[in-house]
Enzyme design. Sequence first.
Site, PDB file in Angstrom:
ATOM      1  N   HIS A 185       0.882  -1.181   0.000  1.00  0.00           N
ATOM      2  CA  HIS A 185       0.000   0.000   0.000  1.00  0.00           C
ATOM      3  C   HIS A 185       0.913   1.223   0.000  1.00  0.00           C
ATOM      4  CE1 HIS A 185      -3.550  -2.430   1.321  1.00  0.00           C
ATOM      5  NE2 HIS A 185      -2.624  -3.141   1.925  1.00  0.00           N
ATOM      6  N   PHE A 186       0.950   1.946  -1.112  1.00  0.00           N
ATOM      7  CA  PHE A 186       1.863   3.089  -1.209  1.00  0.00           C
ATOM      8  C   PHE A 186       1.151   4.443  -1.099  1.00  0.00           C
ATOM      9  CE2 PHE A 186       5.679   0.773  -3.448  1.00  0.00           C
ATOM     10  CZ  PHE A 186       6.019   0.202  -2.233  1.00  0.00           C
ATOM     11  N   ARG A 187      -0.154   4.423  -0.835  1.00  0.00           N
ATOM     12  CA  ARG A 187      -0.888   5.616  -0.348  1.00  0.00           C
ATOM     13  C   ARG A 187      -1.068   6.765  -1.334  1.00  0.00           C
ATOM     14  NH1 ARG A 187      -2.796   2.361   3.298  1.00  0.00           N
ATOM     15  NH2 ARG A 187      -1.522   2.019   5.133  1.00  0.00           N
ATOM     16  N   ASN A 217      -6.750   0.679  -2.224  1.00  0.00           N
ATOM     17  CA  ASN A 217      -7.432   1.466  -1.174  1.00  0.00           C
ATOM     18  C   ASN A 217      -6.752   2.816  -0.946  1.00  0.00           C
ATOM     19  OD1 ASN A 217      -5.250   0.030  -0.066  1.00  0.00           O
ATOM     20  ND2 ASN A 217      -6.116   0.052   1.991  1.00  0.00           N
ATOM     21  N   LYS A 256      -9.019  -6.743  -6.571  1.00  0.00           N
ATOM     22  CA  LYS A 256      -8.901  -6.864  -5.109  1.00  0.00           C
ATOM     23  C   LYS A 256     -10.281  -6.722  -4.489  1.00  0.00           C
ATOM     24  CE  LYS A 256      -7.450  -6.470  -0.762  1.00  0.00           C
ATOM     25  NZ  LYS A 256      -6.433  -5.603  -0.218  1.00  0.00           N
ATOM     26  N   HIS A 289      -2.585 -12.484   2.419  1.00  0.00           N
ATOM     27  CA  HIS A 289      -2.135 -12.568   3.829  1.00  0.00           C
ATOM     28  C   HIS A 289      -2.910 -13.581   4.686  1.00  0.00           C
ATOM     29  CE1 HIS A 289      -5.367  -9.688   3.969  1.00  0.00           C
ATOM     30  NE2 HIS A 289      -4.636  -8.619   3.830  1.00  0.00           N
ATOM     31  N   ASP A 308       2.408  -6.774   2.457  1.00  0.00           N
ATOM     32  CA  ASP A 308       1.288  -5.931   2.893  1.00  0.00           C
ATOM     33  C   ASP A 308       1.831  -4.646   3.539  1.00  0.00           C
ATOM     34  OD1 ASP A 308      -1.275  -5.048   3.413  1.00  0.00           O
ATOM     35  OD2 ASP A 308      -1.622  -6.395   5.095  1.00  0.00           O
ATOM     36  N   GLY A 319      -1.994  -1.706  10.377  1.00  0.00           N
ATOM     37  CA  GLY A 319      -1.025  -1.916   9.301  1.00  0.00           C
ATOM     38  C   GLY A 319       0.374  -1.518   9.737  1.00  0.00           C
TER      39      GLY A 319
HETATM   40  O1  DOR Z   1      -3.747  -3.766   8.450  1.00  0.00           O
HETATM   41  C1  DOR Z   1      -4.016  -3.480   7.289  1.00  0.00           C
HETATM   42  N1  DOR Z   1      -3.699  -2.279   6.764  1.00  0.00           N
HETATM   43  N2  DOR Z   1      -4.659  -4.386   6.524  1.00  0.00           N
HETATM   44  C2  DOR Z   1      -5.152  -4.054   5.320  1.00  0.00           C
HETATM   45  O2  DOR Z   1      -5.752  -4.887   4.703  1.00  0.00           O
HETATM   46  C3  DOR Z   1      -5.011  -2.686   4.799  1.00  0.00           C
HETATM   47  C4  DOR Z   1      -3.833  -2.038   5.377  1.00  0.00           C
HETATM   48  C5  DOR Z   1      -3.743  -0.548   5.095  1.00  0.00           C
HETATM   49  O3  DOR Z   1      -3.942  -0.164   3.941  1.00  0.00           O
HETATM   50  O4  DOR Z   1      -3.467   0.205   6.015  1.00  0.00           O
END
Ligand code: DOR
Length: 435
Positions: free
Chosen positions: A62-64, A94, A144, A230, A301, A320
Amino acid sequence: MSKLLIRNARVARPDGSIFEGDLLCHQGVIERMAPQISATVDETLNAEGMLLLPGVIDPQVHFREPGKEYKEDLGSGSRAAVKGGVTSFLEMPNTIPPTTTQAALDDKLKRAAEKCVANYGFFIGATPDNLDAINHAHPACGIKIFMGASTGDLLVDKAEDLERIFANGERLIAVHAEDEARIRARREQFKNRHDVAAHSEIRDNLCALLATELALAFSKKYRRRLHILHLSTHEEVELLRRDKPAWVTAEVIPNHLLLNVDDYARLGSLVQMNPPIRRPEDNAALWAGLHDGAIDFIATDHAPHTLEEKRAPYPGSAAGMPGVETSLPLMLTEMKAGRCTLAEIQKWMCHGPAAAYGIRNKGKILEGWDADLTLVDIDRARAVRDEDMFTKVRWSPFHGRELYGWPLYTIVGGQIVYDRGKIRAGVHGRPLTFT
Ligand code: DOR
């Protein structure tokens, strides 16, 4: 394009044996391997004493970007990746806005082309009503589905919506498998608990198992390519060991192999994630599942949140942990401790994910294959330190842990991009293609 000669390396073959010698990279591919190569080149790298591995393919980060660039962006995330020996990554939808349309995917690809120093691919996120986009958005490594809610708004938790997605189309479906109804019911049941250890009880093993069973049932009904992200529980490992069609794959992340509920006492909400960390018996089952093939490969992840967001009182703390720059040294340290072999590391972290996602010519050091490589220091241990992290959030749950196998150089497309602690200018990753 430049020619790079790597001299005197200990080169990992796909079967785990070692070849000692030279490797010539030209036009982005491994042109030749031999005990000694003499050639006119642009750069020679003396790799004496270093172990040369295929670049890691991290199939879940997840690179935001866009939306939360203060925690990470495609540039910083990809720099953290190459520091950790990761030369290709698959990024999750996401973000804000979520990657649920062709336009949002195009936007990410454009941003990535400008700033990524590793090769990149993106998932398209499912909603209850974007069937056309998830099946046709291009290029995407897969669809996803968040079956349980996590960071962001993406969620498909109704069985009829899930079934429609499995029934229509052919593309790989990757699931975050946690049962949303059970999570909600248990959140209510545990509402007086404010300690973060409650997180693993609320989102318990059965939450994960129920969702994995449902996804597996739809996958079998429609013979639909399924990947379980995961995997975290011993029950899911046992399920897959009994009943895993050829078109199903599963992954595990180092956090679920190496952390467990005992770590809440020391690290509190820093180790909060979804699915949560589990018990030591789950750690053991996940290792066994990797060894016997119930689990196919490893992702990180990588899910960066700031320390402030992480340290908010539970349940307001973010779920996360960052991980893209520590996964390879963590696993190589486990290898040195005798828990796995060099062949397994390459299968789990390099050619396994490549095969699952149809990424051609990556994940093995072979002539004619892509020159995505990392040279690691396998003989000396160095501690993980928050202040050394390249991720914008600058912390790691493994702070203080002594690890072997830190990358000294990482090479993307035949060009050195990570050079002993520094990122070289002018190197760009490329978009991955999926067959
Ligand atoms: O803990 C998590 N953080 N699980 C996820 O599936 C998403 C991730 C996040 O994007 O922060």
